[in-house]
Design a protein around this motif. Structure first.
Motif, PDB file in Angstrom:
ATOM      1  N   SER A  60      -4.430 -37.121  18.242  1.00  0.00           N
ATOM      2  CA  SER A  60      -4.579 -36.920  16.806  1.00  0.00           C
ATOM      3  C   SER A  60      -3.519 -37.697  16.033  1.00  0.00           C
ATOM      4  N   LEU A  61      -2.284 -37.614  16.496  1.00  0.00           N
ATOM      5  CA  LEU A  61      -1.198 -38.312  15.804  1.00  0.00           C
ATOM      6  C   LEU A  61      -1.409 -39.826  15.890  1.00  0.00           C
ATOM      7  N   ALA A  62      -1.892 -40.266  17.037  1.00  0.00           N
ATOM      8  CA  ALA A  62      -2.102 -41.702  17.235  1.00  0.00           C
ATOM      9  C   ALA A  62      -3.169 -42.227  16.282  1.00  0.00           C
ATOM     10  N   LEU A  63      -4.125 -41.358  15.946  1.00  0.00           N
ATOM     11  CA  LEU A  63      -5.185 -41.776  15.040  1.00  0.00           C
ATOM     12  C   LEU A  63      -4.712 -41.792  13.591  1.00  0.00           C
ATOM     13  N   GLY A  64      -3.465 -41.447  13.371  1.00  0.00           N
ATOM     14  CA  GLY A  64      -2.930 -41.567  12.027  1.00  0.00           C
ATOM     15  C   GLY A  64      -2.855 -40.247  11.277  1.00  0.00           C
ATOM     16  N   ALA A  65      -3.207 -39.137  11.925  1.00  0.00           N
ATOM     17  CA  ALA A  65      -3.096 -37.839  11.247  1.00  0.00           C
ATOM     18  C   ALA A  65      -1.632 -37.472  11.115  1.00  0.00           C
ATOM     19  N   THR A  66      -1.295 -36.734  10.052  1.00  0.00           N
ATOM     20  CA  THR A  66       0.090 -36.309   9.886  1.00  0.00           C
ATOM     21  C   THR A  66       0.357 -35.116  10.777  1.00  0.00           C
ATOM     22  N   ARG A  67       1.634 -34.691  10.837  1.00  0.00           N
ATOM     23  CA  ARG A  67       2.005 -33.518  11.647  1.00  0.00           C
ATOM     24  C   ARG A  67       1.193 -32.303  11.211  1.00  0.00           C
ATOM     25  N   TRP A  68       1.109 -32.138   9.894  1.00  0.00           N
ATOM     26  CA  TRP A  68       0.429 -30.966   9.362  1.00  0.00           C
ATOM     27  C   TRP A  68      -1.066 -31.027   9.664  1.00  0.00           C
ATOM     28  N   GLN A  69      -1.657 -32.222   9.474  1.00  0.00           N
ATOM     29  CA  GLN A  69      -3.096 -32.339   9.740  1.00  0.00           C
ATOM     30  C   GLN A  69      -3.394 -32.056  11.206  1.00  0.00           C
ATOM     31  N   THR A  70      -2.544 -32.566  12.065  1.00  0.00           N
ATOM     32  CA  THR A  70      -2.739 -32.310  13.496  1.00  0.00           C
ATOM     33  C   THR A  70      -2.654 -30.813  13.784  1.00  0.00           C
ATOM     34  N   ALA A  71      -1.636 -30.188  13.208  1.00  0.00           N
ATOM     35  CA  ALA A  71      -1.456 -28.753  13.468  1.00  0.00           C
ATOM     36  C   ALA A  71      -2.659 -27.966  12.963  1.00  0.00           C
ATOM     37  N   LEU A  72      -3.117 -28.317  11.758  1.00  0.00           N
ATOM     38  CA  LEU A  72      -4.169 -27.532  11.125  1.00  0.00           C
ATOM     39  C   LEU A  72      -5.523 -27.791  11.766  1.00  0.00           C
ATOM     40  N   ARG A  73      -5.801 -29.028  12.094  1.00  0.00           N
ATOM     41  CA  ARG A  73      -7.140 -29.373  12.553  1.00  0.00           C
ATOM     42  C   ARG A  73      -7.284 -29.368  14.066  1.00  0.00           C
ATOM     43  N   VAL A  74      -6.202 -29.601  14.772  1.00  0.00           N
ATOM     44  CA  VAL A  74      -6.307 -29.697  16.236  1.00  0.00           C
ATOM     45  C   VAL A  74      -5.678 -28.478  16.921  1.00  0.00           C
ATOM     46  N   VAL A  75      -4.420 -28.226  16.604  1.00  0.00           N
ATOM     47  CA  VAL A  75      -3.707 -27.192  17.361  1.00  0.00           C
ATOM     48  C   VAL A  75      -4.244 -25.799  17.040  1.00  0.00           C
ATOM     49  N   LEU A  76      -4.326 -25.502  15.750  1.00  0.00           N
ATOM     50  CA  LEU A  76      -4.760 -24.150  15.371  1.00  0.00           C
ATOM     51  C   LEU A  76      -6.138 -23.797  15.900  1.00  0.00           C
ATOM     52  N   PRO A  77      -7.167 -24.633  15.685  1.00  0.00           N
ATOM     53  CA  PRO A  77      -8.492 -24.251  16.188  1.00  0.00           C
ATOM     54  C   PRO A  77      -8.514 -24.087  17.702  1.00  0.00           C
ATOM     55  N   THR A  78      -7.793 -24.969  18.412  1.00  0.00           N
ATOM     56  CA  THR A  78      -7.826 -24.870  19.869  1.00  0.00           C
ATOM     57  C   THR A  78      -7.185 -23.574  20.329  1.00  0.00           C
ATOM     58  N   ALA A  79      -6.115 -23.178  19.639  1.00  0.00           N
ATOM     59  CA  ALA A  79      -5.378 -22.006  20.113  1.00  0.00           C
ATOM     60  C   ALA A  79      -5.846 -20.724  19.435  1.00  0.00           C
ATOM     61  N   SER A  80      -6.892 -20.796  18.618  1.00  0.00           N
ATOM     62  CA  SER A  80      -7.250 -19.620  17.828  1.00  0.00           C
ATOM     63  C   SER A  80      -7.533 -18.364  18.671  1.00  0.00           C
ATOM     64  N   PRO A  81      -8.161 -18.506  19.856  1.00  0.00           N
ATOM     65  CA  PRO A  81      -8.329 -17.274  20.641  1.00  0.00           C
ATOM     66  C   PRO A  81      -6.992 -16.638  21.000  1.00  0.00           C
ATOM     67  N   GLY A  82      -5.996 -17.493  21.254  1.00  0.00           N
ATOM     68  CA  GLY A  82      -4.668 -16.973  21.589  1.00  0.00           C
ATOM     69  C   GLY A  82      -4.061 -16.224  20.413  1.00  0.00           C
ATOM     70  N   ILE A  83      -4.320 -16.759  19.208  1.00  0.00           N
ATOM     71  CA  ILE A  83      -3.792 -16.094  18.015  1.00  0.00           C
ATOM     72  C   ILE A  83      -4.482 -14.747  17.839  1.00  0.00           C
ATOM     73  N   PHE A  84      -5.783 -14.752  18.094  1.00  0.00           N
ATOM     74  CA  PHE A  84      -6.528 -13.492  18.024  1.00  0.00           C
ATOM     75  C   PHE A  84      -5.925 -12.471  18.978  1.00  0.00           C
ATOM     76  N   SER A  85      -5.679 -12.915  20.209  1.00  0.00           N
ATOM     77  CA  SER A  85      -5.171 -11.938  21.176  1.00  0.00           C
ATOM     78  C   SER A  85      -3.766 -11.489  20.785  1.00  0.00           C
ATOM     79  N   ALA A  86      -2.995 -12.380  20.182  1.00  0.00           N
ATOM     80  CA  ALA A  86      -1.654 -11.983  19.734  1.00  0.00           C
ATOM     81  C   ALA A  86      -1.751 -10.882  18.686  1.00  0.00           C
ATOM     82  N   ILE A  87      -2.689 -11.062  17.750  1.00  0.00           N
ATOM     83  CA  ILE A  87      -2.836 -10.055  16.700  1.00  0.00           C
ATOM     84  C   ILE A  87      -3.304  -8.728  17.293  1.00  0.00           C
ATOM     85  N   MET A  88      -4.207  -8.819  18.257  1.00  0.00           N
ATOM     86  CA  MET A  88      -4.699  -7.590  18.894  1.00  0.00           C
ATOM     87  C   MET A  88      -3.558  -6.841  19.569  1.00  0.00           C
ATOM     88  N   ILE A  89      -2.720  -7.591  20.288  1.00  0.00           N
ATOM     89  CA  ILE A  89      -1.629  -6.925  21.003  1.00  0.00           C
ATOM     90  C   ILE A  89      -0.634  -6.325  20.005  1.00  0.00           C
TER      91      ILE A  89
END
Lengths: 546, 762
Positions: free
Chosen positions: B647-676
């Protein structure tokens, strides 16, 4: 500006906000506790306040705050005034030991050099001035030079007497009482055994009763010794005057320490702090837990955690070994693993309820019925005690140990295991000689985390055997030394009890903060140890962790 | 590792040298032994640990067991008591002695153990009279009789208990005749009676003459400072009823409420507090039609509720509630309706122990009902004959029945938890003294006649409320913090943050709770407006700092490296907090007009409690943040590196990468964190115990407290008698807690494992 929105740079700062709040919260908490806890042992100056109405107060400032604007009259609404809280002690004379004084009411303040604080065994601190020392009703020389050294000498004397009395009461009389109690229980047991045909056991009972009378005699001589000691001690008194001029004679026997904070040098302050810390860690609480030390609570916490460890390690390790090394990895084991993991998230109070219902009422009640029927209806094991509390906590912390051990086992490279097996070692030999030694740091990490959790848990203990004041420690010189059926004190519960159930919350506050500081120190120390071990372990097996 | 191998090598050599085959055999033996021990130990531990749920559930389960009854004794009274007609019966505390009041003015005692006659006492003053009406008080030992010729008698029974040397129990019954007098000068038949003693031990006796005229005989003690205490006697006629219309009467234990049931289905409620002036408070229809007659009336223990039985077999309870429209401020309403009997209700007997009562029918069927739960605990029948009388034993563990043919039957009743049904635990119940059905938790009261209220709903609501406020505080902070730590912070910063958060997680909850209750709660009360301001000003400060930091490099030769922003953010936050607290009073002046508590009360009608949900939310948030943070951070950091790199190599900024790539990929983990985190907040005990007022109220206002399931257990279980109803209800709430957290955690765990697998695959 537009660019920062587009690139999202600004949102990064926004996310940093969340982290910042967390960091401020945790460090704020630690600082808060540290500052408040230090009040416990720092000797604050004694201030003499003369109010406009002529009242004279003497005490230490404990708090300063702004007067709430609702308490101010209309015309002063826009002004800010401060008020101070004074700890004035002398509870038995004036009926309170804290008082708020408004800045506006103060005419004059000074810090008299000769003001003393007397810590007493009862009625809290005394604030005032020493007038004279009396021995047997006779006034001792009042020449300034020797005055304080005479007092120190007499105080040493009386504190030695007190220590001796304490030693006799605690160990010798305590032992006697314990033995008499045991004999009584023995008689009860015999009577129970020979119900309806008491005459058969009459001689045996008479023998035991004779022993009791012998012990009673011994008790009387000891009592006599204590009485004579205390009558010697009672001869020493000190006559003091309060700020308002009331005279009060205080027996030296009831004085813990005398100090004048206003004329303390740097070194005497350090000495004072050291003495206070020593008292806090190694002495028993006084004045319904608001003064003195927390030694029994420290002892109870440590012993409970150790007992818990003894129970939790073998079973936790066995289970982890089973799950990782022996069980066939499949859906079943996965389910069990999830279930065990999740037990760590089950509320601790549920474990407490389980401990109460199962260990205390069911197991303890059954033991009482089978082995101590003569003592019923007063329970022996069928009531809260350190053993039951430890076992309850062992169940509570079991998942921590299992998970940590499993992780450590999983981190050991397959190759090491296989080479051992290939050399002809049996599975057990491989586990004992190769796997377990390599996993030890991991197991240790789990154990330390479990200990930290156990030391900080309060809710399940509250219903399985913790008390606010235990008459005796669960470990003493009477056979069988470990009294696992006894109730115990605990640092965490001490915080709850002194902070929330104490009749004199104001006086107890420094004590609670200090206890909190100690508990946090303990728990954080354990956690940091675990972290360090784990970090080393991670480094070692860096290649194989996920 | 090398060292270990060497050691083993030495060991093997050693074995080979010394023992050879036997060593080998020993090794195999140890291997097998170890296998057995590990297998059994491991499996046993797993079973034991999982057995916790089973045990907790098992302790709560008997709540749902029904009641049991057994026909214990059956005897024919006419064989023991000859030539006399039994009218009323009763039984002693140990269910060994029964008493029988007969028509020829005697009280006969029967030994139920040996089925033998003990003695007969005739009522002095009524020797040649024929008794036609009888009444028994709730306590079982106070008896009123009425004769065919206008006389009444008041009796008291005593059962003296002695213990012999051998431990044997001897019960000696005795009857004391308190008073006999003529109430009707015309000597007409006294057809209904009701007799009570008030708290001053002064009698009140209601007697119905010829089913039409009600006469109240009563005494009252007059106390005055000057004169000696005097006892005044009254003989009053109550109301004016048509011929043969009164079908049942009842008097309460305070001798203040007189209830009259009539043949046309009406209930008359008279206040007889002023003994000489009875007042009719209310007349109300209590049956289906005016052709159905009221056949039995009885107060339940506590004298708050009247049970009404009618000709058709209907049984209902009536209770007095406040009413503005009524002149006297009270009215009777129907609070519960019970299973109908198949025939006319002949007798209602309340339990002297709890809120149960017996309703007996003409066809010999007896229903044991419980008021609160509206439950018919038992349906008993020994003979299908009309029932003359039924009496509960004083301990409520037995019932004695007298049939038309003068035979007696005694039932042993075992009803450990009569007040528990699904409805009383989870539904609205109309309790005594309440204006309407409500959810209430109040497990114990000061008196014996207290009606326990075991609704778990206020506690569940309290639990969810605490959890809600904790999570709305914790989730944003933990999520943002985790995102920053994993995606934007420099590794050197990360190495400091992670252990700090772990320390935060390790803080004992008692510490947090203590600070929340003793330090935060009083402080917050003073500075609440300033705290509200923090939420507005601090972000502004940080944003301001951001823009400044963009300018600074131009002024000075300073550039903030990416990943070190937090170093600036923390001081900015602190400044923001300080400014907010400083501006707090002005803010309060401007927005809330001087006093926010006053404003809350007048504008929102909210009372500000010192220990409230905001305090709990903050404190419990403190406990939950590190949990959500750690799990979130874990799953965010384990998003495969090549995804973010791409993502970064394609020219996305740190924030764009975090918002569009990292967050969606890890969203189940975030869900489980909230559940716990949710699971942790549900079960947290010490914090809520210390930081709230622990009042079981039902509302979601942030300005008052709550009582949660877990705190409730901690507060109440030390006082709960072993295997009593409260004990089991608390185990039931523990089961609920267990199930809730277990499911939430399992869901989270499964999601997390899936995620881990996904990352491995990517």
């Amino acid at each position: 500006m537009k660019k920062s929105f587009k690139s999202g740079e600004i949102f990064i700062w926004f996310t940093g906000l969340g982290l910042g709040v967390s960091l401020i919260m945790i460090s704020g908490l630690l600082v808060l506790i540290f500052i408040n806890g230090s009040d416990y042992f720092l000797p604050a100056s004694v201030i003499n306040v003369t109010k406009t109405d002529g009242t004279v107060l003497l005490g230490q400032i404990t708090r300063t705050e702004e007067v709430s604007k609702y308490d101010l009259p209309e015309e002063l609404k826009d002004e800010t005034y401060k008020r101070i809280q004074l700890k004035t002690g002398n509870r038995e004379i004036q009926g309170f030991d804290f008082i708020w004084v408004d800045e506006r009411d103060i005419r004059e303040t000074k810090y008299p050099e000769d003001a003393v604080v007397i810590e007493r065994l009862e009625f809290g601190n005394f604030y005032g001035f020493i007038k004279e020392i009396k021995v047997n009703g006779k006034v001792k020389p009042d020449s300034d030079a020797t005055f304080s050294s005479i007092l120190t000498g007499y105080l040493n004397k009386t504190s030695n007497i007190r220590k001796e009395i304490n030693a006799v009461e605690k160990s010798e009389i305590g032992n006697l009482n314990y033995q008499i109690e045991q004999l009584r229980l023995k008689i009860k047991k015999i009577e129970y055994k020979y119900r309806g045909r008491e005459e058969q056991a009459a001689s045996e009972i008479r023998l035991l009763e004779q022993q009791i009378t012998e012990f009673d005699e011994a008790y009387k001589t000891l009592r006599h010794k204590v009485d004579s000691l205390s009558s010697i001690g009672k001869k020493f008194t000190v006559v003091c005057t309060t700020a308002s001029g009331i005279e009060k004679e205080i027996p030296l026997m009831s004085i813990v320490r005398v100090y004048s904070p206003n004329e303390m040098t740097f070194f005497s302050q350090i000495g004072f702090i050291a003495a206070k810390l020593w008292e806090f860690v190694f002495e028993e609480p006084r004045e319904s837990n608001t003064e003195g030390g927390v030694f029994p609570a420290i002892f109870g916490t440590v012993m409970m955690v150790l007992l818990m460890s003894i129970a939790v390690v073998p079973f936790g390790v066995l289970t982890a070994l089973y799950l990782r090394e022996y069980a066939k990895q499949g859906a079943m084991v996965r389910t069990v693993r999830i279930a065990v993991n999740n037990l760590a998230g089950v509320p601790s109070i549920v474990f407490g309820v389980f401990g109460l219902g199962f260990f205390i009422y069911f197991v303890g009640g059954t033991i009482d019925q089978l082995f101590f029927p003569e003592r019923l209806p007063s329970p022996t094991w069928g009531t809260g005690g350190i053993l039951w509390a430890s076992l309850t906590l062992a169940l509570l912390t079991m998942p921590v140990v299992i998970v940590a051990t499993e992780e450590a086992l999983a981190a050991i490279p397959r190759g090491i295991r296989e080479s051992s097996l290939a050399l002809g070692a049996t599975k057990w030999q491989t586990i004992r000689r190769i796997v377990l030694p390599a996993a030890t740091p991991g197991i240790l990490t789990g154990l330390i985390l479990a200990m930290a959790r156990g030391a900080g848990e309060v809710a399940p203990l509250m219903i399985t055997g913790v008390v606010k004041l235990a008459p005796s420690l669960p470990l003493d010189s009477n056979f069988p030394f470990f009294h696992l059926d006894r109730k115990f004190m605990h640092l965490g519960f001490h915080i709850y009890d002194v902070g929330f159930q104490s009749p004199n919350v104001e006086a107890a506050t420094p004590m609670v903060y200090m206890t909190t500081l100690l508990l946090i120190f303990l728990v954080v120390l354990l956690n940091i140890t675990a972290m360090v071990i784990r970090a080393r372990l991670r480094k070692k097996y860096k290649s194989s962790t996920f | 590792m090398h060292k270990l191998k060497d050691q083993q090598g030495q060991d093997n050599n050693h074995n080979n040298k010394t023992s050879g085959r036997s060593g080998h055999r020993r090794a195999i033996f140890y291997d097998k032994a170890a296998k057995i021990i590990i297998l059994s130990g491991g499996i046993a531990t797993i079973i034991a640990v999982l057995g916790i749920l089973a045990f907790v559930f098992y302790e709560a389960y008997p709540l749902w067991f029904g009641s049991k009854a057994e026909l214990d004794t059956k005897l024919d009274a006419s064989e023991i008591i000859v030539n006399r007609q039994p009218l009323l019966i009763g039984i002693d505390e140990y269910q060994e002695i029964a008493y029988v009041v007969t028509d020829s003015a005697t009280i006969d005692f029967i030994d139920l153990k040996r089925n033998s006659f003990i003695k007969s006492i005739s009522i002095a003053g009524l020797e040649d009279e024929k008794i036609i009406s009888v009444s028994r008080s709730l306590s079982n030992y106070l008896i009123g009789v009425g004769t065919a010729s206008g006389k009444i008698g008041m009796l008291k029974l005593n059962f003296t208990i002695r213990f012999l040397q051998t431990g044997e129990r001897i019960i000696e019954p005795e009857a004391e005749i308190q008073n006999v007098l003529l109430v009707d000068s015309l000597k007409r038949a006294v057809t209904k009676v009701a007799y009570r003693l008030d708290y001053d031990s002064q009698p009140s006796f209601a007697a119905v003459v010829n089913d039409s005229e009600l006469i109240l005989y009563s005494q009252q003690r007059k106390r005055s400072l000057l004169e000696p205490t005097q006892v005044q006697e009254f003989l009053t006629t109550v109301g004016d009823f048509p011929q043969n219309s009164i079908s049942a009467i009842e008097l309460d234990d305070f001798c203040e409420k007189l209830m009259i049931g009539t043949t046309d289905g009406n209930l008359y409620y008279y206040s007889v507090k002023a003994k000489d002036k009875p007042v009719l408070i209310q007349k109300i229809m209590v049956t289906e039609s005016n052709k159905t007659s009221v056949t039995a009336l009885s107060f339940i223990i506590g004298d708050q509720t009247l049970i009404v039985g009618d000709e058709k077999g209907n049984v209902s309870s009536w209770m007095r509630i406040l009413d503005d429209k009524s002149v006297y401020g009270w009215k009777m309403v129907r609070s519960h309706k019970f299973n109908s009997l198949s025939s006319s209700v002949t007798q209602i007997s309340p339990s002297p122990r709890n809120k149960s009562f017996i309703a007996a029918g003409k066809d010999g069927i007896i229903n044991v009902n419980h008021l609160t739960s509206e439950r018919t605990l038992l349906e008993l029948s020994a003979k299908s004959l009309p029932i003359k009388d039924v009496a509960f034993s004083p301990k409520s563990n037995g019932a004695l029945v007298l049939y038309e043919d003068n035979s007696l039957a005694k039932f042993e009743i075992e009803s450990p938890h009569p007040e528990i049904t699904l409805k009383t635990v989870f539904g609205k119940v109309w309790y005594e003294g309440y204006q309407k059905p409500e959810f209430v938790w109040q497990s114990s009261g000061g008196t014996d006649d207290f009606e326990p209220k075991f609704s778990l709903i206020p506690l569940i609501v309290g639990t969810l409320k605490g959890t809600f406020y904790a999570l709305i505080f914790a989730i944003p902070i933990a999520l943002l913090g985790a995102l920053y730590t994993s995606s934007f912070s420099h590794p050197r910063i990360k190495n400091i943050i992670k252990p700090t958060v772990e320390i935060m997680a390790a803080l004992p909850s008692v510490v947090i709770g203590f600070l929340a209750g003793l330090w935060l709660a009083p402080l917050l009360e003073k500075i609440l407006p300033g705290v509200i301001l923090i939420f507005i000003l601090s972000p502004l400060m940080v944003f301001g700092g951001f823009f400044l930091s963009k300018k600074i490099p131009q002024w000075m030769n300073f550039k903030l490296k990416p990943g070190f922003e937090i170093i600036l953010i923390v001081p900015l936050l602190l400044i923001g907090i300080q400014i907010s607290l400083w501006l707090g009073p002005f803010f309060e002046q401007v927005v809330f007009g001087g006093d926010y508590r006053q404003w809350l009360l007048s504008a929102l009608n909210e009372q500000y409690d010192q220990r409230n949900s905001i305090v709990v939310g903050f404190a419990m948030g403190f406990a939950v943040i590190p949990i959500i943070f750690t799990i979130c951070e874990d799953s965010l950091s384990s998003v495969p590196q090549h995804l973010t790199s791409a993502s970064l190599a394609l020219g996305a900024t740190r924030w764009q990468t975090a918002l569009r790539v990292v967050l969606p990929t890890a969203s189940p983990g975030i869900f489980s964190a909230i559940m716990i985190g949710f699971g942790r907040a549900i079960g947290e005990t010490m914090i809520v115990l210390m930081a709230t007022g622990n009042t079981p109220i039902m509302d979601f206002s942030p300005f008052n407290g709550m009582r949660t399931l877990s705190a409730n257990i901690a507060v109440e279980i030390p006082e709960a008698p072993y295997h009593g109803t409260l004990y089991r209800v608390l185990f039931l709430s523990a089961t609920l807690l267990f199930i809730m957290t277990f499911f939430v955690n399992t869901a989270a765990e499964i999601v997390r494992q899936r995620l881990r697998k996904k990352f491995m695959d990517v």
